[in-house]
Design an enzyme around this catalytic site. Structure first.
Site, short mmCIF file in Angstrom:
data_model
loop_
_atom_site.label_atom_id
_atom_site.label_comp_id
_atom_site.label_asym_id
_atom_site.label_seq_id
_atom_site.Cartn_x
_atom_site.Cartn_y
_atom_site.Cartn_z
N GLN A 45 0.82 23.33 -111.59
CA GLN A 45 0.96 23.22 -109.97
C GLN A 45 1.08 21.83 -109.97
O GLN A 45 0.05 21.07 -110.26
CB GLN A 45 -0.11 24.05 -109.55
CG GLN A 45 0.06 24.15 -108.12
CD GLN A 45 -1.15 24.70 -107.45
OE1 GLN A 45 -2.11 25.13 -108.17
NE2 GLN A 45 -1.00 24.94 -105.95
N GLU A 250 -14.66 26.13 -113.26
CA GLU A 250 -13.72 25.26 -112.71
C GLU A 250 -12.37 26.11 -112.61
O GLU A 250 -12.00 26.97 -113.54
CB GLU A 250 -13.50 24.02 -113.35
CG GLU A 250 -14.74 22.90 -113.54
CD GLU A 250 -14.59 22.20 -112.11
OE1 GLU A 250 -13.67 22.25 -111.44
OE2 GLU A 250 -15.81 21.77 -111.60
N SER A 319 -8.74 14.04 -115.50
CA SER A 319 -8.90 13.05 -114.51
C SER A 319 -10.44 12.80 -114.13
O SER A 319 -10.62 12.08 -113.09
CB SER A 319 -8.29 13.58 -113.29
OG SER A 319 -8.76 14.82 -112.86
#
Length: 326
Positions: A45, A250, A319
């Site tokens: 996405q 998460e 990240s």
């Protein structure tokens, strides 16, 4: 019951070398470990709040040394050449940027661009006015000493200000340009699961059947090899962040074995019943906990072990080592 092999990766769901376990238990209930096979499509996405930051003919997905997100997707497409790879996108893209997306589809036979506006999510929508009305009625039914008059007055005022054109939960989130925008539509995409690949005009979707599952990965997830066949408790599992001696569910990697998974529908019911519902905390976290009967009496670490999706061929959440690309 849970086999010793399954505990190798914090009770994760990536057992591909041997026959699958039949069941796993949580809160005194047994759940079948359901199959997500080697043909299940992978979905990424990218919702872009600032398309103007890219060059004119550039694919509008961040691809820097620090955040090589587009490279991560194309790398996944090469490794998982037998799976469809979807990129679920939204943003005010220019004609040239959409042309760049089309070129990406031509360059990779198994890559599909799925525009948010092309997907019918109306079956998951609810009128904002109905959400407000239900809460107002609930407050009015309370005795005076239990009623929150401040909240009641605020909700009645906001209800009067909702126009007919704005009376939609989905439309409200479609106008946002923040993480809630990203998180809300991720949840809806996972409710669609494999069926979201059938919501485009692209003929590449012919091999994906109605009701099929989906593997969702954030673009900072790096594939190092094929995922193979995966098993998940009742067909759903997700990444668990394990840092600083704490664990947290998460939404950066989620697998489902079918569309409209009931755990995600539980989350949608929270989004439909609160004016301040949060797509991550309510729409995902609370929904999954409710479906699997998690209560404060249960050990959250044990629940995270039960629900965790981990895989030796995925470098998870890279990240976390850098600042956000947003």
């Amino acid at each position: 019951m849970l086999s010793p092999i399954r505990t190798t990766f914090h009770n994760s769901v990536n057992i591909v070398q041997s026959s699958p376990c039949q069941t796993v238990s949580f809160a005194g209930k047994e759940y079948e470990l359901k199959v997500i096979d080697e043909k299940t499509p992978i979905l990424f996405q990218w919702f872009e709040p600032n398309p103007e930051r890219y060059k004119k003919d550039e694919v509008p997905i961040v691809n820097t040394k620090q955040h090589p997100y587009l490279d991560n997707v194309t790398n996944a497409a090469r490794i998982e050449s037998d799976r469809m790879i979807g990129i679920f996108v939204d943003g005010d893209f220019s004609v040239n940027q959409k042309t760049a997306f089309s070129k990406l589809e031509r360059d990779f036979e198994n890559v599909m661009i799925i525009y948010r506006e092309d997907v019918d999510f109306s079956m998951y929508d609810r009128k904002l006015s109905d959400i407000y009305h239900d809460i107002i009625c609930e407050q009015r039914l309370r005795t005076e000493d239990k009623r929150d008059e401040y909240l009641l007055n605020l909700l009645e005022k906001e209800l009067r200000e909702i126009s007919k054109a704005q009376d939609s939960l989905i439309s409200m989130y479609a106008k946002k340009r923040n993480h809630a925008w990203f998180d809300f539509f991720r949840n809806l995409a996972l409710l669609k699961a494999g069926e979201i690949f059938r919501c485009t005009y692209n003929t590449k979707n012919h091999g994906i059947s109605f009701g099929e599952g989906c593997i969702y990965l954030d673009m900072d997830m790096i594939l190092t090899g094929k995922l193979g066949t995966i098993y998940a408790p009742d067909g759903i599992s997700m990444h668990v962040d394990r840092r600083n001696d704490s664990v947290n569910i998460e939404n950066s990697a989620i697998i489902v074995n079918r569309s409209n998974h009931p755990a995600l529908l539980e989350g949608l019911s929270f989004m439909h019943s609160k004016v301040d519902a949060h797509p991550y905390y309510d729409g995902l976290g609370k929904g999954v906990k409710k479906y699997f009967n998690f209560t404060p009496l249960h050990n959250y670490n044990h629940f995270c072990d039960f629900i965790e999706f981990n895989h030796p061929n995925i470098i998870m959440n890279t990240s976390q080592y850098t600042c956000s690309s947003w």
